[in-house]
Design a protein around this motif. Structure first.
Motif, short mmCIF file in Angstrom:
data_model
loop_
_atom_site.label_atom_id
_atom_site.label_comp_id
_atom_site.label_asym_id
_atom_site.label_seq_id
_atom_site.Cartn_x
_atom_site.Cartn_y
_atom_site.Cartn_z
N GLU A 69 0.83 -1.21 0.00
CA GLU A 69 0.00 0.00 0.00
C GLU A 69 0.86 1.25 0.00
OE1 GLU A 69 -2.47 -0.40 3.44
OE2 GLU A 69 -3.89 -1.72 2.41
N ARG A 70 1.95 1.24 0.76
CA ARG A 70 2.83 2.41 0.85
C ARG A 70 3.47 2.71 -0.50
NH1 ARG A 70 5.23 6.64 0.81
NH2 ARG A 70 6.60 7.39 2.43
N ILE A 71 3.93 1.66 -1.18
CA ILE A 71 4.55 1.86 -2.49
C ILE A 71 3.52 2.37 -3.49
CG2 ILE A 71 5.64 0.67 -4.44
CD1 ILE A 71 7.12 -1.05 -2.34
N GLU A 72 2.30 1.83 -3.44
CA GLU A 72 1.24 2.30 -4.34
C GLU A 72 0.91 3.76 -4.08
OE1 GLU A 72 -1.89 -0.50 -3.57
OE2 GLU A 72 -1.18 -1.89 -5.12
N MET A 73 0.84 4.15 -2.80
CA MET A 73 0.55 5.55 -2.47
C MET A 73 1.66 6.47 -2.98
SD MET A 73 -0.82 5.47 1.40
CE MET A 73 -2.39 4.81 1.85
N GLU A 74 2.90 6.03 -2.84
CA GLU A 74 4.04 6.83 -3.31
C GLU A 74 3.97 7.04 -4.82
OE1 GLU A 74 7.63 8.95 -2.70
OE2 GLU A 74 6.38 7.99 -1.19
N ARG A 75 3.62 5.99 -5.55
CA ARG A 75 3.53 6.09 -7.01
C ARG A 75 2.37 6.99 -7.43
NH1 ARG A 75 6.02 1.19 -10.18
NH2 ARG A 75 7.81 0.89 -8.85
N LYS A 76 1.23 6.90 -6.72
CA LYS A 76 0.10 7.77 -7.04
C LYS A 76 0.46 9.23 -6.78
CE LYS A 76 -3.59 4.47 -6.31
NZ LYS A 76 -4.69 4.03 -5.45
N GLU A 77 1.19 9.48 -5.70
CA GLU A 77 1.62 10.84 -5.38
C GLU A 77 2.57 11.36 -6.45
OE1 GLU A 77 1.46 14.33 -3.46
OE2 GLU A 77 0.33 12.57 -2.83
N ALA A 78 3.46 10.51 -6.93
CA ALA A 78 4.39 10.91 -7.99
C ALA A 78 3.64 11.21 -9.28
CB ALA A 78 5.43 9.82 -8.23
N GLU A 79 2.61 10.42 -9.59
CA GLU A 79 1.79 10.68 -10.77
C GLU A 79 1.06 12.02 -10.66
OE1 GLU A 79 -0.81 7.35 -11.28
OE2 GLU A 79 0.84 5.98 -11.79
N LYS A 80 0.54 12.32 -9.46
CA LYS A 80 -0.14 13.61 -9.25
C LYS A 80 0.83 14.77 -9.46
CE LYS A 80 -3.58 12.19 -5.83
NZ LYS A 80 -3.98 12.34 -4.43
N GLN A 81 2.04 14.63 -8.93
CA GLN A 81 3.04 15.68 -9.09
C GLN A 81 3.40 15.87 -10.56
OE1 GLN A 81 4.35 17.79 -6.86
NE2 GLN A 81 3.13 16.94 -5.22
N ALA A 82 3.54 14.76 -11.30
CA ALA A 82 3.88 14.84 -12.72
C ALA A 82 2.74 15.50 -13.50
CB ALA A 82 4.17 13.46 -13.26
N ALA A 83 1.50 15.16 -13.16
CA ALA A 83 0.36 15.77 -13.84
C ALA A 83 0.27 17.26 -13.55
CB ALA A 83 -0.93 15.07 -13.41
N LYS A 84 0.58 17.65 -12.30
CA LYS A 84 0.57 19.07 -11.95
C LYS A 84 1.62 19.84 -12.73
CE LYS A 84 -1.12 19.61 -7.30
NZ LYS A 84 -0.79 19.79 -5.91
N GLU A 85 2.78 19.25 -12.88
CA GLU A 85 3.86 19.92 -13.59
C GLU A 85 3.59 20.02 -15.08
OE1 GLU A 85 7.36 17.75 -12.59
OE2 GLU A 85 7.32 18.40 -10.49
N GLN A 86 2.83 19.07 -15.63
CA GLN A 86 2.56 19.08 -17.07
C GLN A 86 1.45 20.04 -17.46
OE1 GLN A 86 1.86 15.07 -18.26
NE2 GLN A 86 4.03 14.55 -18.34
N GLU A 87 0.46 20.22 -16.60
CA GLU A 87 -0.64 21.11 -16.97
C GLU A 87 -0.18 22.56 -16.88
OE1 GLU A 87 -3.36 21.86 -13.01
OE2 GLU A 87 -3.70 20.05 -14.17
N PRO A 88 -0.56 23.36 -17.89
CA PRO A 88 -0.13 24.77 -17.88
C PRO A 88 -0.86 25.54 -16.79
CG PRO A 88 -1.63 24.37 -19.70
CD PRO A 88 -1.36 23.04 -19.05
N SER A 89 -0.16 26.49 -16.23
CA SER A 89 -0.79 27.31 -15.19
C SER A 89 -1.73 28.32 -15.84
CB SER A 89 0.29 28.03 -14.38
OG SER A 89 0.95 28.97 -15.18
N PRO A 90 -2.80 28.72 -15.15
CA PRO A 90 -3.75 29.68 -15.71
C PRO A 90 -3.11 31.04 -15.98
CG PRO A 90 -4.56 28.80 -13.62
CD PRO A 90 -3.22 28.23 -13.86
N ASN A 91 -2.10 31.42 -15.21
CA ASN A 91 -1.44 32.70 -15.41
C ASN A 91 -0.66 32.73 -16.71
OD1 ASN A 91 -2.42 33.49 -12.96
ND2 ASN A 91 -0.55 33.01 -11.84
N ALA A 92 -0.10 31.60 -17.11
CA ALA A 92 0.69 31.55 -18.34
C ALA A 92 -0.19 31.80 -19.56
CB ALA A 92 1.40 30.20 -18.46
N SER A 93 -1.40 31.25 -19.58
CA SER A 93 -2.27 31.45 -20.74
C SER A 93 -2.79 32.89 -20.78
CB SER A 93 -3.43 30.46 -20.71
OG SER A 93 -4.22 30.67 -19.56
#
Length: 143
Positions: free
Chosen positions: A107-131
């Motif tokens: 469970e801990r490893i799965e949570m860590e991977r989900k958190e990493a995926e969330k961070q990667a998705a946050k970094e990929q989506e453009p910020s509203p200020n940039a547009s």
């Protein structure tokens, strides 16, 4: 006579417990002032620390239990998990404690991977200020 001794014992214990609580509060206040506690929840390290607090297990401990590295493939993690879970089956004379540790490690490893995926998705989506900055710098349409 015995009532007096009991009263003295109660007062003495109350004093000791009161001092212990005061010392613990003082230490907690010092830790909070030094930047500990919930003050760092917005960073990646804060999220990882939150996962460690939530599961009661660090990522390193989870990897050691499942005998994998942090970068291991999901198939390897699941294979080790299944093996360790089945070996520690209580019906087969295994340890329920170890079996539960194996489950928590997965469970801990799965949570860590989900958190990493969330961070990667946050970094990929453009910020509203940039547009909005791009729209402000654009030339007006021709008339």
């Amino acid at each position: 006579m015995s009532a007096r001794l009991i009263a003295q014992l109660v007062v003495s214990l109350g004093t000791v417990v009161g001092r212990a609580f005061f010392a613990a509060y003082k230490q907690a206040a010092a830790n909070a002032a030094a930047g500990g506690g919930a003050a760092r929840g917005a960073t990646k390290e804060g999220a990882v620390d939150a996962l460690t607090r939530k599961t009661g297990m660090s990522m390193e401990e989870a990897c050691q239990i499942l005998n994998v590295t942090q970068e291991a493939e999901l198939e390897k993690i699941l294979k080790n998990y299944e093996h360790l879970f089945n070996v520690n089956e209580t019906a087969k004379g295994g340890s329920f404690y170890i079996q539960s540790k194996v489950v928590r490690a997965k469970e801990r490893i799965e949570m860590e991977r989900k958190e990493a995926e969330k961070q990667a998705a946050k970094e990929q989506e453009p910020s509203p200020n940039a547009s909005s900055e791009n729209n402000n710098n654009a030339s007006p349409p021709p008339s």
